[in-house]
Scaffold this active site. Structure first.
Site, PDB file in Angstrom:
ATOM      1  N   TYR B  79      65.832 105.640  -0.177  1.00 43.19           N
ATOM      2  CA  TYR B  79      65.320 105.258   1.140  1.00 43.19           C
ATOM      3  C   TYR B  79      66.324 104.416   1.912  1.00 43.19           C
ATOM      4  CZ  TYR B  79      61.371 107.150  -1.251  1.00 43.19           C
ATOM      5  OH  TYR B  79      60.569 107.993  -1.976  1.00 43.19           O
ATOM      6  N   PHE B  81      69.153 105.817   3.083  1.00 46.39           N
ATOM      7  CA  PHE B  81      70.014 106.677   3.907  1.00 46.39           C
ATOM      8  C   PHE B  81      69.910 106.349   5.395  1.00 46.39           C
ATOM      9  CE2 PHE B  81      69.482 109.126  -0.018  1.00 46.39           C
ATOM     10  CZ  PHE B  81      70.810 109.356  -0.322  1.00 46.39           C
ATOM     11  N   HIS B 121      63.210 109.760  -5.903  1.00 49.07           N
ATOM     12  CA  HIS B 121      63.403 108.560  -6.719  1.00 49.07           C
ATOM     13  C   HIS B 121      64.477 108.841  -7.754  1.00 49.07           C
ATOM     14  CE1 HIS B 121      59.298 108.561  -5.117  1.00 49.07           C
ATOM     15  NE2 HIS B 121      59.429 107.254  -5.007  1.00 49.07           N
TER      16      HIS B 121
END
Ligand SMILES: Cc1ncc(C[n+]2csc(CCOP(=O)(O)OP(=O)(O)O)c2C)c(N)n1
Lengths: 347, 352
Positions: B79, B81, B121
């Protein structure tokens, strides 16, 4: 010539002395920008972007800044059209010109960044970076420290209308209004109705950009940014709110973009948008505060100052190959490879 | 012995108590949860942020500009990016700004596969991160190094990204952290929040000492002659296992180098070992186009081509859109023990 003690704009007024001081900074900023535009065309510089058309508001902004280093003072997260703000803060024209001339003596970036991309730690001016709107994501952080520290330092963040479409603008509203954790952030939008070539009204239907603050309970004002008296008072109220209440405030200034977006689009003077300096000079003249020859003198002095700054900057050294790595890293006692600064790939 | 995530927690406690950490911020980082991996339980300066990664990085940068020392968590690197241009600014601001500002910022984030995390994940981040000039990037493979690297990250006045190997977060260390009680059950009682209601819970921190792993310093965890294998994070212990198995079965011994710092990397450790063995395998699980291991390979070839006995090798994750939930996907996407062992054996036994 009859002179007055105050100049009026609608119901608001400003002392004659203050008006003349504002006018001087506006003229100096414009003269500097016009000279920088020349530089970008003559080869003395390379690129120009800046704030002709924003001088009225930006000068008043600079005059309201509590100037210094650290959380007791205001933090500035600016965009690339804030030249007048720095001049109003009494920073030398020469330093801005050094950046336009890509000199290694440029205190903001050593000739690395575009003109108007300021960075001055001693005055809490955090580095201006080209990615539009990122400053709104960073601003809450300086305000967190200021709020915790106490005192009346404010975090000021400035950007354009088009940039407010980015999520970072919403980030700033959300982070500045966390319940019980409100932050002294003054969010300023300079609305020139343009994002390069795209008219604001082709993409945005909200009445005012700062109307978005209502959902967060952020008080807001819109102001004619071409009117220094109105801008002065709007800024006064905004700063007062942030300094005393330690909560955010939003201010949207309608301004002109008198030389287009940047030198990439030619930086040609546009004639169909109001010029805040001409308007103010008309007002000061009719108030009997400024005769035509005084106006001429102000311009001549400012142009001479700009010319001298360019001459001086061009005499100064350019970056050398040995400067390429400098200031990548701060010295670190825990780094086995780069205890001082970057030196190229690890050896 | 502490787990890797307990070591991180103890380092953060040491950091906020002795090294000036002012803010530990991120999603679910503060009470009651203390982080989805428990890295921030019981910390005095930990607080919850809005669910906004750009806001987290931006606010941490602002705090650092204003004189604070923040540690920001991105809940999963998957998360992070949407923060890349802020990370870029954090890395370039000092250079772009002629050295005006220091930015003592630590970002920590769990990285890599190994917890059956499906697409979002399981990403690795180090190859992306290695392109962020101005940052330092570290990745521990054990609890003690996690403690020592985190303290160095906190002390360093530059932005430091601490990548935490997701698969190893609950693995116990083999060496005691200075000041850590030897009994791991006792440590758990001291610093792990109880399940259920924890509103009245307070951690009892052991009396920890400073222990620094310098940034840019690799660790040779096995010494040998047959070949060099360089790794970090989740794949490092697999390389050790493979090397030990080959030593037991075939008498082949290896230099196993735990890089620990992705940037700056310890070129001299790598280079000296390659000069000694003439054979090298680089292992990581990030995707292969374009991979940080390829950069190391390029330097090996540029600088040691004529000293190599056989072709150098890189084992890395496959160029795929993601790691699928079914174990068949994961096992066939990122290097596993068997791949590493087979590659090492082939490397060591190929005719020069
Ligand atoms: C994130 C990002 N996207 C695109 C650009 C290219 N760009 C530079 S200025 C600009 C328009 C900005 O318009 P606005 O925010 O209204 O400010 P103005 O330039 O009109 O003052 C664009 C698209 C950029 N610098 N950053």
């Amino acid at each position: 010539m009859t002179t007055v003690a105050e100049v009026h704009s609608g119901k608001e007024a400003l002392s004659a002395e203050q008006c003349l001081a504002i006018h001087r900074v506006m003229v100096r900023a414009r003269a500097m920008e016009e000279r920088m535009i020349q530089m970008s065309k003559s080869g003395e510089g390379y690129f120009w972007i800046g704030g002709p058309g924003e001088e009225a508001f930006n000068t008043c902004l600079g005059l309201h800044i509590k100037k210094g280093c650290g959380p007791d003072y205001d933090f500035l997260h600016l965009h690339y059209r804030n030249a007048a703000t720095l001049l109003a803060m009494q920073l030398p024209m020469l330093d801005a010109v050094r950046q336009a001339a890509l000199r290694v003596t440029d205190p903001h970036s050593m000739g690395r960044n575009f003109v108007g991309h300021y960075a001055l730690r001693q005055y809490n001016i955090v580095p201006v970076s080209s990615p539009v709107e990122t400053q709104y994501a960073i601003a809450p952080g300086t305000a967190i420290v200021q709020k915790r520290h106490g005192g009346d330092g404010v975090t000021v963040v400035v950007g354009g209308d088009a940039g407010s479409s980015e999520g970072d603008f919403a980030t700033c509203m959300i982070w500045s209004t966390r319940p019980g954790q409100e932050l002294p952030v003054l969010m300023i939008v300079m609305n020139n109705q343009w994002g390069i070539s795209t008219p604001m009204r082709s993409q945005h239907s909200e009445r005012h950009i700062v109307d978005r603050g209502e959902a967060f309970g952020i008080p807001a004002e819109t102001v004619d940014g071409n009117d220094p008296i109105a801008s002065w008072h709007a800024l006064r109220r905004a700063f007062q709110w942030c300094r005393r209440k330690r909560h955010p405030f939003m201010l949207e200034a309608s301004v002109s973009r008198l030389h287009g977006h940047s030198s990439s689009s030619g930086a040609v003077r546009v004639r169909d948008e109001p010029d805040c300096i001409a308007l103010f000079e008309g007002k000061l003249q009719s108030a009997g505060l400024l005769a035509q020859d005084a106006i001429d003198d102000a311009w001549e002095g400012a142009r001479e100052e700009a010319a001298a700054a360019v001459e001086q900057a061009l005499r100064e050294p350019e970056p050398a190959a040995g400067d390429v790595y400098r200031h990548t890293y701060a010295p670190s006692g825990v780094d086995a490879v780069y205890p001082d600064d970057y030196t190229g790939l690890p050896e | 012995m502490a787990t890797l995530v307990q070591a991180v927690r103890m380092a953060l406690h040491y950091g906020e108590t002795y090294l000036g950490v002012t803010d530990i911020l991120g999603e679910d980082v503060g009470p009651p949860l203390g982080g989805v991996f428990t890295a921030t339980q019981g910390l005095a300066t930990a607080w919850n942020t809005p669910l906004d990664e750009r806001g987290i990085i931006g606010a941490a940068m602002g705090i650092a500009y204003a004189g604070g020392r923040p540690v920001a968590e991105i809940q999963f690197c998957d998360y992070g990016f949407n923060t890349i241009d802020l990370l870029k600014i954090a890395g370039n601001q000092r250079w772009a700004g002629a050295g005006n500002y220091e930015l003592p910022l630590v970002v920590m984030t769990p990285s890599g596969s190994g917890i059956r995390g499906s697409l979002y994940h399981s990403h690795s981040f180090e190859s992306w991160a290695s392109r962020l000039a101005g940052w330092k990037i570290v990745m521990p493979s054990n609890a003690l190094d996690a403690y020592g690297l985190m303290l160095s990250a906190i002390l360093d006045p530059n932005p430091v990204l601490v990548l935490l190997p997701k698969a190893l977060l609950r693995v116990h260390g083999e060496q005691l952290i200075p000041g850590e009680p030897a009994d791991q059950e006792y440590l758990k009682q001291l610093i792990d929040a109880p399940l259920g209601d924890r509103s009245n819970w307070q951690p009892r921190w052991p009396d920890l000492d400073e222990y620094l792993v310098p940034i840019g310093q690799a660790n040779r965890v096995r010494e040998g002659t047959a070949a060099t294998v360089v790794s970090y994070g989740r794949t490092l212990p697999l390389c050790v296992q493979a090397a030990d198995a080959l030593a037991a079965a075939h008498g082949l011994t290896f230099d196993v180098i735990d890089l620990r710092s992705i940037f700056p990397y310890d070129w001299s450790a790598l280079s000296q070992s390659v000069l000694k063995t003439g054979r090298v395998l680089l292992v990581n699980e990030d995707t292969e186009v374009t991979n940080f291991g390829e950069h190391l390979l390029r330097r090996v070839i540029d600088e040691h081509f004529y000293e190599l006995e056989v072709r150098p090798r890189v084992l890395q994750g496959r160029h795929l859109p993601g790691i699928g939930l079914h174990q068949t996907y994961e096992r066939n996407s990122v290097p596993q023990l068997a791949h590493i062992q087979a590659t090492l054996q082939a490397l060591a036994t190929e005719e020069a």
